[in-house]
Design a protein around this motif. Sequence first.
Motif, PDB file in Angstrom:
ATOM      1  N   ASP A  44       1.505  -1.058   0.162  1.00 60.21           N
ATOM      2  CA  ASP A  44       0.266  -0.128   0.124  1.00 60.21           C
ATOM      3  C   ASP A  44       1.165   0.904  -0.183  1.00 60.21           C
ATOM      4  OD1 ASP A  44      -1.734   1.758  -0.130  1.00 60.21           O
ATOM      5  OD2 ASP A  44      -2.504   0.574   2.342  1.00 60.21           O
ATOM      6  N   ASN A  45       0.880   2.180  -1.789  1.00 59.50           N
ATOM      7  CA  ASN A  45       1.840   3.237  -1.301  1.00 59.50           C
ATOM      8  C   ASN A  45       1.341   4.522  -0.918  1.00 59.50           C
ATOM      9  OD1 ASN A  45       4.176   2.152  -2.465  1.00 59.50           O
ATOM     10  ND2 ASN A  45       3.560   2.121  -4.572  1.00 59.50           N
ATOM     11  N   SER A  46      -0.248   4.142   0.569  1.00 62.74           N
ATOM     12  CA  SER A  46      -0.831   5.662   0.375  1.00 62.74           C
ATOM     13  C   SER A  46      -0.005   6.164   1.628  1.00 62.74           C
ATOM     14  CB  SER A  46      -1.716   5.215   1.059  1.00 62.74           C
ATOM     15  OG  SER A  46      -2.155   4.536   2.082  1.00 62.74           O
ATOM     16  N   PHE A  47      -0.564   7.215   1.828  1.00 56.54           N
ATOM     17  CA  PHE A  47       0.818   7.892   2.603  1.00 56.54           C
ATOM     18  C   PHE A  47      -0.286   8.229   3.301  1.00 56.54           C
ATOM     19  CE2 PHE A  47       3.291   8.250  -0.786  1.00 56.54           C
ATOM     20  CZ  PHE A  47       4.899   8.394  -0.512  1.00 56.54           C
ATOM     21  N   CYS A  48       0.155   9.090   4.829  1.00 56.90           N
ATOM     22  CA  CYS A  48      -0.335   9.544   6.095  1.00 56.90           C
ATOM     23  C   CYS A  48      -0.843  10.556   5.355  1.00 56.90           C
ATOM     24  CB  CYS A  48       0.572   9.300   7.350  1.00 56.90           C
ATOM     25  SG  CYS A  48       1.970  10.345   7.887  1.00 56.90           S
ATOM     26  N   GLU A  49      -1.447  11.178   6.917  1.00 57.12           N
ATOM     27  CA  GLU A  49      -2.127  12.555   6.405  1.00 57.12           C
ATOM     28  C   GLU A  49      -1.082  14.188   6.164  1.00 57.12           C
ATOM     29  OE1 GLU A  49      -4.970  15.983   9.008  1.00 57.12           O
ATOM     30  OE2 GLU A  49      -4.448  13.440   9.913  1.00 57.12           O
ATOM     31  N   HIS A  50      -0.326  13.718   7.587  1.00 56.14           N
ATOM     32  CA  HIS A  50       0.691  14.997   6.842  1.00 56.14           C
ATOM     33  C   HIS A  50       1.752  14.511   5.635  1.00 56.14           C
ATOM     34  CE1 HIS A  50       3.797  17.486   8.756  1.00 56.14           C
ATOM     35  NE2 HIS A  50       4.462  16.875   7.290  1.00 56.14           N
ATOM     36  N   HIS A  51       1.565  13.687   5.034  1.00 54.94           N
ATOM     37  CA  HIS A  51       3.062  13.642   4.025  1.00 54.94           C
ATOM     38  C   HIS A  51       2.010  13.585   2.557  1.00 54.94           C
ATOM     39  CE1 HIS A  51       5.921  12.067   6.719  1.00 54.94           C
ATOM     40  NE2 HIS A  51       6.440  12.336   6.263  1.00 54.94           N
ATOM     41  N   SER A  52       1.089  13.320   2.838  1.00 52.80           N
ATOM     42  CA  SER A  52      -0.528  13.148   1.459  1.00 52.80           C
ATOM     43  C   SER A  52      -0.374  14.541   1.227  1.00 52.80           C
ATOM     44  CB  SER A  52      -1.470  12.705   2.351  1.00 52.80           C
ATOM     45  OG  SER A  52      -2.428  13.641   3.329  1.00 52.80           O
ATOM     46  N   THR A 126       8.892  -2.974   5.453  1.00 51.50           N
ATOM     47  CA  THR A 126       8.416  -1.766   5.194  1.00 51.50           C
ATOM     48  C   THR A 126       7.120  -1.781   5.051  1.00 51.50           C
ATOM     49  OG1 THR A 126       8.764  -2.632   2.256  1.00 51.50           O
ATOM     50  CG2 THR A 126      10.704  -1.818   3.471  1.00 51.50           C
ATOM     51  N   ARG A 127       6.743  -1.885   5.569  1.00 53.92           N
ATOM     52  CA  ARG A 127       4.837  -1.383   5.701  1.00 53.92           C
ATOM     53  C   ARG A 127       4.622  -0.428   6.375  1.00 53.92           C
ATOM     54  NH1 ARG A 127       4.220  -7.159   9.104  1.00 53.92           N
ATOM     55  NH2 ARG A 127       4.317  -8.458   7.332  1.00 53.92           N
ATOM     56  N   GLY A 128       2.623   0.489   5.400  1.00 59.66           N
ATOM     57  CA  GLY A 128       3.138   2.001   6.323  1.00 59.66           C
ATOM     58  C   GLY A 128       3.479   2.889   5.210  1.00 59.66           C
ATOM     59  N   CYS A 129       3.312   4.455   5.591  1.00 63.63           N
ATOM     60  CA  CYS A 129       3.320   5.210   4.932  1.00 63.63           C
ATOM     61  C   CYS A 129       4.891   5.409   4.250  1.00 63.63           C
ATOM     62  CB  CYS A 129       2.887   6.539   5.372  1.00 63.63           C
ATOM     63  SG  CYS A 129       3.334   7.775   5.116  1.00 63.63           S
ATOM     64  N   PRO A 130       5.167   5.486   3.036  1.00 66.67           N
ATOM     65  CA  PRO A 130       6.853   4.902   2.997  1.00 66.67           C
ATOM     66  C   PRO A 130       7.194   6.646   2.678  1.00 66.67           C
ATOM     67  CG  PRO A 130       5.020   4.926   0.584  1.00 66.67           C
ATOM     68  CD  PRO A 130       4.186   5.285   1.774  1.00 66.67           C
ATOM     69  N   ALA A 131       6.853   7.583   3.557  1.00 63.62           N
ATOM     70  CA  ALA A 131       7.509   8.411   3.586  1.00 63.62           C
ATOM     71  C   ALA A 131       8.041   7.967   5.810  1.00 63.62           C
ATOM     72  CB  ALA A 131       6.482  10.246   4.101  1.00 63.62           C
ATOM     73  N   CYS A 132       6.496   7.836   5.716  1.00 62.55           N
ATOM     74  CA  CYS A 132       6.757   7.169   7.316  1.00 62.55           C
ATOM     75  C   CYS A 132       8.235   6.738   7.700  1.00 62.55           C
ATOM     76  CB  CYS A 132       5.832   7.376   8.195  1.00 62.55           C
ATOM     77  SG  CYS A 132       4.422   8.650   8.399  1.00 62.55           S
ATOM     78  N   VAL A 133       7.982   5.517   6.564  1.00 63.34           N
ATOM     79  CA  VAL A 133       8.652   4.057   6.852  1.00 63.34           C
ATOM     80  C   VAL A 133      10.570   4.764   6.682  1.00 63.34           C
ATOM     81  CG1 VAL A 133      10.026   2.016   5.984  1.00 63.34           C
ATOM     82  CG2 VAL A 133       7.415   2.680   5.968  1.00 63.34           C
ATOM     83  N   THR A 134      10.815   5.650   5.403  1.00 58.88           N
ATOM     84  CA  THR A 134      12.230   6.196   5.843  1.00 58.88           C
ATOM     85  C   THR A 134      12.223   6.890   6.680  1.00 58.88           C
ATOM     86  OG1 THR A 134      11.211   6.328   3.155  1.00 58.88           O
ATOM     87  CG2 THR A 134      13.889   6.789   3.623  1.00 58.88           C
ATOM     88  N   ALA A 135      11.650   8.052   6.918  1.00 53.29           N
ATOM     89  CA  ALA A 135      12.065   9.312   8.000  1.00 53.29           C
ATOM     90  C   ALA A 135      12.922   8.425   9.062  1.00 53.29           C
ATOM     91  CB  ALA A 135      11.058  10.003   8.818  1.00 53.29           C
ATOM     92  N   ALA A 136      11.632   7.219   9.152  1.00 52.92           N
ATOM     93  CA  ALA A 136      12.336   6.020  11.136  1.00 52.92           C
ATOM     94  C   ALA A 136      13.317   5.391  10.875  1.00 52.92           C
ATOM     95  CB  ALA A 136      10.529   5.478  11.305  1.00 52.92           C
TER      96      ALA A 136
END
Length: 323
Positions: A44-52, A126-136
């Motif tokens: 799922d390549n959907s982004f969280c509310e902040h990164h969308s 690498t599950r979840g928001c791609p931006a959150c995964v990368t930033a983590a």
Amino acid sequence: MAMATATQSTPSESPFDIPHDDMAALAASPGFQVLRHYLADKTDNSFCEHHSAFPDTHPTWILHRDILHALNMPVLQLFRRASALAHAALCTQKPEDLELAFHGDARSAFLWLQCFVTDEVDWCCTRGCPACVTAATISTESHIRLTVTSSLLSTSPASSPPSDALPSSEPVSPTTPSGLSLPPLPHILPALREALVQDPFWGPDYWPYLLSRANLLSAGVHGLIHECGELEALVSSPSPRSTAPKQRAALLRDGGLHGDGEGTGTKLRKSKLAKRQLRMKGEEMELLQRAALQCWGAVAVPADLRKQTLRRGERRVRSLTCP
């Protein structure tokens, strides 16, 4: 475990600045292209509310997420394989006992991976928001250590890790062509170092320490690869007391290996773990019988008859559970 706790808003851009030439060479790799197509279809390549709210940065976030997946998934597959081999070798279902199947640096690496993967399985996959995964990736010392270790392993000589022990970086997918693998992935190291230098929590002084810790973990993973090869040979070797082919055929005719005595019913194929547990049960009964006979013989039976009954002098078969 150090953790970045500085109170600041999540950045809208990836912390990793990878040179354009390196990205172009990586994008030209057939293996990496297959990996990206697979992740685009299966995740799922959907982004969280902040990164969308920053759609222009989405392609970069997804690209960096795919690089992290290519780096960490082979190590995760190695840990899962090591866990399965430890389960089979030790005949235990307790996760806390699995480390006993290894020793030295391999045990330390397995225990570290076990603790980290248990707590961060979503990030490792690498599950979840791609931006959150990368930033983590730069959120804790452990995340950074595993990322650096994975990059070091990807650039190791091919002769160091056996190909059958360390899975390739290709995605586990039936549509993946056999033999297709990724090129070495050292691109993350300079970008990760620069990200730590620019980060207000880490700064430039942490990199030498984190790199040294990652080198130790990398050496332990290489030891784990070697010991997985030994465990593979151990758990796949036939039992010294396995039934002979002629005896097995006779049992099949008589119904001895079925669920009844008439030779009818569904034939069952025992797993390696079940066979090993049955052998352990037989060895336990044999040891109890020998102990009982020794006590009985010491009390009431003459020495000659005791020796004959206990079969002294017979060579015992060496095994994992009965040395």
